[in-house]
Design a protein around this motif. Structure first.
Motif, short mmCIF file in Angstrom:
data_model
loop_
_atom_site.label_atom_id
_atom_site.label_comp_id
_atom_site.label_asym_id
_atom_site.label_seq_id
_atom_site.Cartn_x
_atom_site.Cartn_y
_atom_site.Cartn_z
N GLU A 251 65.14 48.35 36.88
CA GLU A 251 63.68 48.27 37.04
C GLU A 251 63.06 49.67 37.00
OE1 GLU A 251 62.68 46.16 40.55
OE2 GLU A 251 63.12 44.18 39.71
N MET A 252 63.71 50.63 37.66
CA MET A 252 63.19 51.99 37.69
C MET A 252 63.22 52.63 36.30
SD MET A 252 64.54 55.25 39.90
CE MET A 252 65.99 55.38 38.84
N PHE A 253 64.30 52.38 35.55
CA PHE A 253 64.38 52.93 34.20
C PHE A 253 63.27 52.35 33.32
CE2 PHE A 253 69.22 53.40 34.81
CZ PHE A 253 69.03 54.58 35.51
N GLY A 254 63.02 51.06 33.50
CA GLY A 254 61.96 50.42 32.72
C GLY A 254 60.59 50.98 33.03
N LEU A 255 60.36 51.33 34.29
CA LEU A 255 59.07 51.88 34.68
C LEU A 255 58.91 53.35 34.27
CD1 LEU A 255 58.76 50.34 38.28
CD2 LEU A 255 57.49 49.65 36.22
N SER A 256 60.03 54.07 34.18
CA SER A 256 59.95 55.50 33.93
C SER A 256 59.89 55.86 32.44
CB SER A 256 61.16 56.21 34.57
OG SER A 256 62.37 55.71 34.00
N THR A 257 60.24 54.92 31.57
CA THR A 257 60.23 55.23 30.14
C THR A 257 58.88 54.87 29.51
OG1 THR A 257 61.36 54.87 28.04
CG2 THR A 257 61.18 52.98 29.52
N ASP A 258 58.54 55.64 28.46
CA ASP A 258 57.30 55.37 27.73
C ASP A 258 57.56 54.56 26.46
OD1 ASP A 258 55.81 56.76 29.59
OD2 ASP A 258 56.11 58.69 28.57
N ARG A 259 58.79 54.43 26.07
CA ARG A 259 59.13 53.69 24.85
C ARG A 259 59.07 52.19 25.14
NH1 ARG A 259 64.68 55.64 22.52
NH2 ARG A 259 64.04 54.03 20.99
N LEU A 260 58.31 51.48 24.32
CA LEU A 260 58.10 50.05 24.54
C LEU A 260 59.41 49.27 24.39
CD1 LEU A 260 56.14 47.76 25.06
CD2 LEU A 260 55.69 47.64 22.59
N GLU A 261 60.22 49.64 23.37
CA GLU A 261 61.46 48.91 23.16
C GLU A 261 62.40 49.08 24.36
OE1 GLU A 261 63.19 50.22 19.54
OE2 GLU A 261 61.62 49.36 18.26
N ALA A 262 62.51 50.31 24.85
CA ALA A 262 63.38 50.56 25.99
C ALA A 262 62.86 49.86 27.24
CB ALA A 262 63.50 52.07 26.25
N LYS A 263 61.53 49.90 27.43
CA LYS A 263 60.94 49.24 28.60
C LYS A 263 61.24 47.74 28.57
CE LYS A 263 56.89 50.69 29.77
NZ LYS A 263 57.12 51.29 31.11
N THR A 264 61.10 47.12 27.35
CA THR A 264 61.39 45.69 27.22
C THR A 264 62.87 45.39 27.50
OG1 THR A 264 59.63 45.48 25.57
CG2 THR A 264 61.27 43.71 25.67
N MET A 265 63.75 46.24 26.96
CA MET A 265 65.18 46.03 27.14
C MET A 265 65.57 46.13 28.62
SD MET A 265 68.40 48.30 25.75
CE MET A 265 67.93 49.60 26.91
N TYR A 266 65.08 47.18 29.30
CA TYR A 266 65.40 47.34 30.71
C TYR A 266 64.85 46.17 31.54
CZ TYR A 266 67.07 52.12 30.02
OH TYR A 266 67.79 53.23 29.63
N GLY A 267 63.65 45.71 31.18
CA GLY A 267 63.05 44.60 31.91
C GLY A 267 63.86 43.32 31.76
N GLN A 268 64.30 43.03 30.52
CA GLN A 268 65.11 41.84 30.29
C GLN A 268 66.45 41.92 31.02
OE1 GLN A 268 65.35 41.60 26.02
NE2 GLN A 268 63.35 40.58 25.81
N CYS A 269 67.07 43.09 30.96
CA CYS A 269 68.36 43.26 31.65
C CYS A 269 68.20 43.11 33.17
CB CYS A 269 68.95 44.63 31.33
SG CYS A 269 69.49 44.80 29.61
N SER A 270 67.09 43.64 33.68
CA SER A 270 66.84 43.52 35.11
C SER A 270 66.67 42.07 35.53
CB SER A 270 65.60 44.33 35.50
OG SER A 270 65.28 44.14 36.86
N MET A 271 65.94 41.30 34.72
CA MET A 271 65.74 39.88 35.03
C MET A 271 67.04 39.10 34.94
SD MET A 271 62.10 39.19 33.07
CE MET A 271 62.22 37.43 33.40
N GLN A 272 67.87 39.39 33.94
CA GLN A 272 69.15 38.71 33.80
C GLN A 272 70.07 39.01 34.98
OE1 GLN A 272 70.62 39.93 29.98
NE2 GLN A 272 69.14 38.68 28.82
N LEU A 273 70.10 40.29 35.38
CA LEU A 273 70.94 40.66 36.51
C LEU A 273 70.42 40.05 37.81
CD1 LEU A 273 73.37 42.18 37.51
CD2 LEU A 273 71.98 44.26 37.66
N GLU A 274 69.11 39.95 37.92
CA GLU A 274 68.53 39.31 39.10
C GLU A 274 68.97 37.84 39.20
OE1 GLU A 274 64.17 38.82 41.29
OE2 GLU A 274 64.30 39.39 39.17
N GLN A 275 69.04 37.17 38.05
CA GLN A 275 69.49 35.78 38.04
C GLN A 275 70.97 35.68 38.43
OE1 GLN A 275 67.71 32.91 37.59
NE2 GLN A 275 69.64 31.93 38.17
N VAL A 276 71.77 36.63 37.94
CA VAL A 276 73.19 36.65 38.31
C VAL A 276 73.35 36.86 39.82
CG1 VAL A 276 75.34 37.97 38.09
CG2 VAL A 276 73.98 37.45 36.05
N ILE A 277 72.56 37.79 40.37
CA ILE A 277 72.62 38.05 41.81
C ILE A 277 72.24 36.80 42.59
CG2 ILE A 277 71.60 39.38 43.70
CD1 ILE A 277 71.31 41.71 41.73
#
Length: 286
Positions: A251-277
């Motif tokens: 989540e922090m990486f997604g908020l700290s980056t300005d690149r839209l693709e990276a922000k989207t990727m980090y956000g998706q990964c964070s949501m997937q990991l949240e579901q696993v948790i």
């Protein structure tokens, strides 16, 4: 032969014969008894005592009597297996004592059970209010079984629509300071693992009274020296904390980056990991 020697001999013989006949009758004879099994148990015990002490009687007649009782008992059990009518006649039927929270007084009188005795039996089942009971049934062996109303039953994962994986039984891998190799191999572990785990908690093998491995591969030990406090295994708690940290980092990486693709990727990964948790939380926090 002196009478005291004869009594000893008869008693030992009666013990051996009684043990053999009881094994023949099976485990049901030593569990909660039906009417006929109760009578049979008393009679066989009385006959065995008579054989031991009646030195003036003929000992083999007592053995014959014991054998007849055992054969009759076996015949009754066979008849019960083959005929429901015979089961109902010999053992009687189950009796409903409570239905929809209402105590059935006529059935209590039929079973010669007082209301105080019924409440005592309910308390033995952790039920303190008769109104919470859907059904209470007295079985033929005298035991009272209770079904609570839906709203009073303990909450389970099934009620919440949660599927949980089956849990295998714990394996006892240490007894009296000795490693049990067979149950250890059942878990796919070895002695080196045992010694490594004991080193983590600072315990020597010869001080372990009982050691058990649960379904998640965690070792729990009880020591001979009860003054030593053994720390609880922390692997599950550590894993849960690490997963939460990874999810927070994404989540922090997604908020700290300005690149839209990276922000989207980090956000998706964070949501997937949240579901696993969320899925593994019941296993890691209990």
């Amino acid at each position: 032969m002196p009478e005291w020697v004869e009594v000893i001999t008869r008693t030992l013989a009666a013990v051996v014969v009684l043990f053999a006949l009881t094994r023949l009758l099976g485990k049901r004879q030593i569990s909660q008894l039906s009417f006929f099994e109760y009578i049979t148990g008393i009679t066989i015990g009385d006959l065995a005592a008579t054989i031991s002490l009646d030195v003036k009687g003929t000992w083999y007649l007592g053995i014959i009597s014991l054998s007849v009782w055992v054969l009759v008992s076996l015949g009754i059990e066979f008849l019960q297996l083959k005929s429901k009518k015979a089961r109902d006649f010999i053992d009687s039927k189950s009796t409903v004592l409570i239905k929809d929270g209402k105590i059935l007084e006529d059935n209590l009188k039929k079973e010669r059970l007082t209301n105080e005795e019924l409440l005592e039996q309910l308390r033995g089942k952790d039920v303190f209010k008769a109104a919470e009971v859907e059904f209470a049934i007295m079985e033929p062996n005298g035991e009272i079984n209770v079904l609570l109303k839906k709203q009073n039953q303990p909450l389970t994962p099934t009620h919440l629509g949660i599927q949980v994986a089956p849990e295998t039984e714990s394996q006892t891998v240490i007894l009296d300071g000795k490693v049990m190799d067979e149950p250890l191999a059942t878990r796919g572990l070895n002695r080196r693992w045992i010694h490594t785990e004991l080193e983590k908690i600072g315990v020597s093998l010869d001080n372990v009274y009982i050691g058990q491995v649960d379904a998640y591969g965690q070792l729990y030990v009880d020591l001979f020296d009860d003054k030593i406090k053994v720390p609880e295994p922390q692997q599950k708690a550590t894993l849960y904390a690490d997963l939460k940290k990874c999810q927070a980092d994404l989540e922090m990486f997604g908020l700290s980056t300005d690149r839209l693709e990276a922000k989207t990727m980090y956000g998706q990964c964070s949501m997937q990991l949240e579901q696993v948790i969320s899925d593994v939380k019941p296993l890691l926090t209990r």
